[in-house]
Design a protein around this motif. Structure first.
Motif, PDB file in Angstrom:
ATOM      1  N   ILE A  83     -10.093   7.395  19.757  1.00 34.46           N
ATOM      2  CA  ILE A  83      -9.318   8.491  20.274  1.00 34.46           C
ATOM      3  C   ILE A  83      -7.906   7.370  21.183  1.00 34.46           C
ATOM      4  O   ILE A  83      -6.775   7.928  21.020  1.00 34.46           O
ATOM      5  CB  ILE A  83      -9.859   9.094  21.541  1.00 34.46           C
ATOM      6  N   SER A  84      -8.585   6.405  21.759  1.00 38.12           N
ATOM      7  CA  SER A  84      -7.328   5.752  22.311  1.00 38.12           C
ATOM      8  C   SER A  84      -6.539   4.820  21.290  1.00 38.12           C
ATOM      9  O   SER A  84      -5.272   4.974  21.567  1.00 38.12           O
ATOM     10  CB  SER A  84      -7.979   4.420  23.184  1.00 38.12           C
ATOM     11  N   GLY A  85      -6.932   4.283  20.082  1.00 35.86           N
ATOM     12  CA  GLY A  85      -6.062   3.949  19.156  1.00 35.86           C
ATOM     13  C   GLY A  85      -5.225   4.943  18.444  1.00 35.86           C
ATOM     14  O   GLY A  85      -4.070   4.541  18.169  1.00 35.86           O
ATOM     15  N   GLU A  86      -5.766   6.331  18.399  1.00 33.87           N
ATOM     16  CA  GLU A  86      -4.708   7.267  17.816  1.00 33.87           C
ATOM     17  C   GLU A  86      -3.546   7.312  18.758  1.00 33.87           C
ATOM     18  O   GLU A  86      -2.524   7.583  18.512  1.00 33.87           O
ATOM     19  CB  GLU A  86      -5.584   8.538  17.646  1.00 33.87           C
ATOM     20  N   LEU A  87      -3.979   7.613  20.027  1.00 35.45           N
ATOM     21  CA  LEU A  87      -2.965   7.686  21.040  1.00 35.45           C
ATOM     22  C   LEU A  87      -2.032   6.527  21.080  1.00 35.45           C
ATOM     23  O   LEU A  87      -0.738   6.805  21.259  1.00 35.45           O
ATOM     24  CB  LEU A  87      -3.560   8.074  22.393  1.00 35.45           C
ATOM     25  N   THR A  88      -2.491   5.464  21.035  1.00 39.53           N
ATOM     26  CA  THR A  88      -1.665   4.357  21.133  1.00 39.53           C
ATOM     27  C   THR A  88      -0.697   4.422  19.762  1.00 39.53           C
ATOM     28  O   THR A  88       0.371   4.079  20.040  1.00 39.53           O
ATOM     29  CB  THR A  88      -2.506   2.775  20.793  1.00 39.53           C
ATOM     30  N   ARG A  89      -1.144   4.592  18.657  1.00 39.73           N
ATOM     31  CA  ARG A  89      -0.327   4.913  17.642  1.00 39.73           C
ATOM     32  C   ARG A  89       0.784   6.108  17.799  1.00 39.73           C
ATOM     33  O   ARG A  89       1.836   5.883  17.214  1.00 39.73           O
ATOM     34  CB  ARG A  89      -1.081   5.206  16.240  1.00 39.73           C
ATOM     35  N   ARG A 115      -5.160  -2.223  13.421  1.00 37.92           N
ATOM     36  CA  ARG A 115      -5.992  -2.855  12.657  1.00 37.92           C
ATOM     37  C   ARG A 115      -7.046  -1.837  12.000  1.00 37.92           C
ATOM     38  O   ARG A 115      -6.839  -0.748  12.337  1.00 37.92           O
ATOM     39  CB  ARG A 115      -6.838  -3.596  13.617  1.00 37.92           C
ATOM     40  N   SER A 116      -7.776  -2.009  11.082  1.00 37.07           N
ATOM     41  CA  SER A 116      -8.640  -1.204  10.305  1.00 37.07           C
ATOM     42  C   SER A 116      -9.814  -0.668  10.994  1.00 37.07           C
ATOM     43  O   SER A 116     -10.240  -1.229  11.905  1.00 37.07           O
ATOM     44  CB  SER A 116      -9.071  -1.953   9.086  1.00 37.07           C
ATOM     45  N   ASP A 122     -16.695  -3.605  13.585  1.00 34.37           N
ATOM     46  CA  ASP A 122     -17.208  -5.027  13.670  1.00 34.37           C
ATOM     47  C   ASP A 122     -16.983  -5.463  14.922  1.00 34.37           C
ATOM     48  O   ASP A 122     -17.855  -5.995  15.698  1.00 34.37           O
ATOM     49  CB  ASP A 122     -16.261  -5.922  12.730  1.00 34.37           C
ATOM     50  N   ALA A 123     -15.820  -5.190  15.706  1.00 34.83           N
ATOM     51  CA  ALA A 123     -15.625  -5.591  17.209  1.00 34.83           C
ATOM     52  C   ALA A 123     -16.790  -4.898  17.991  1.00 34.83           C
ATOM     53  O   ALA A 123     -17.341  -5.437  19.054  1.00 34.83           O
ATOM     54  CB  ALA A 123     -14.254  -5.164  17.679  1.00 34.83           C
ATOM     55  N   VAL A 124     -17.070  -3.599  17.885  1.00 31.08           N
ATOM     56  CA  VAL A 124     -17.900  -2.844  18.499  1.00 31.08           C
ATOM     57  C   VAL A 124     -19.502  -3.632  18.499  1.00 31.08           C
ATOM     58  O   VAL A 124     -20.043  -3.486  19.210  1.00 31.08           O
ATOM     59  CB  VAL A 124     -17.706  -1.113  18.287  1.00 31.08           C
TER      60      VAL A 124
END
Length: 147
Positions: A83-89, A115-116, A122-124
């Motif tokens: 969700i945070s990634g989508e809002l950032t985009r 990023r993908s 992978d980070a999580v």
């Protein structure tokens, strides 16, 4: 001097952030005995507020607070990051209270926004395998927030 080293117990305590936090704790936290310490804290807070006002001026800001107990292995952790990634985009500046759990996931998602999905997962996975963040305890060996 002062670099945090992943997995090196005590290395966080040698960073500027760690030293500042130790100073704060060792000088009475929110109730310092010295008027000079109180004034220094207020001056610091004013400088941070001023800088934040400049940073967010004209920007759309979203804050995610709470959720300290959300484990990195919980499926909702990655959902918060997504969700945070989508809002950032979409142009939002993501903020949080800076704590563990959902707040950490907020900053992770913003960091990985361009990023993908595989890189985020992978980070999580790496974070989920690391030591947990323990609120309220001075444990400099733990992972730090990504924000």
């Amino acid at each position: 001097m002062g670099d945090y080293q992943v997995g090196v117990t005590g290395s966080y305590g040698h960073t500027l952030d760690g030293r500042v936090y130790d100073h704060y704790v060792n000088n009475g936290k929110d109730h310092p005995a010295s008027i000079l310490e109180t004034l220094a804290q207020r001056l610091h807070d004013h400088a941070i507020t001023d800088a934040l006002e400049e940073l967010i001026d004209g920007r759309n800001v979203v804050a995610i607070m709470g959720g300290h107990s959300l484990k990195r292995s919980d499926p909702n952790y990655i959902k918060v990051a997504q969700i945070s990634g989508e809002l950032t985009r979409r142009g939002y500046l993501m903020t949080s209270g800076g704590g563990p759990g959902a707040m950490e996931a907020t900053h992770l998602g913003a960091w990985f926004a361009y990023r993908s999905q595989v890189e985020l997962e992978d980070a999580v996975e790496i974070l989920a395998a690391s030591l947990p963040i323990v609120s309220g305890k001075k444990d400099y060996s733990r992972s730090r927030n990504m924000g």
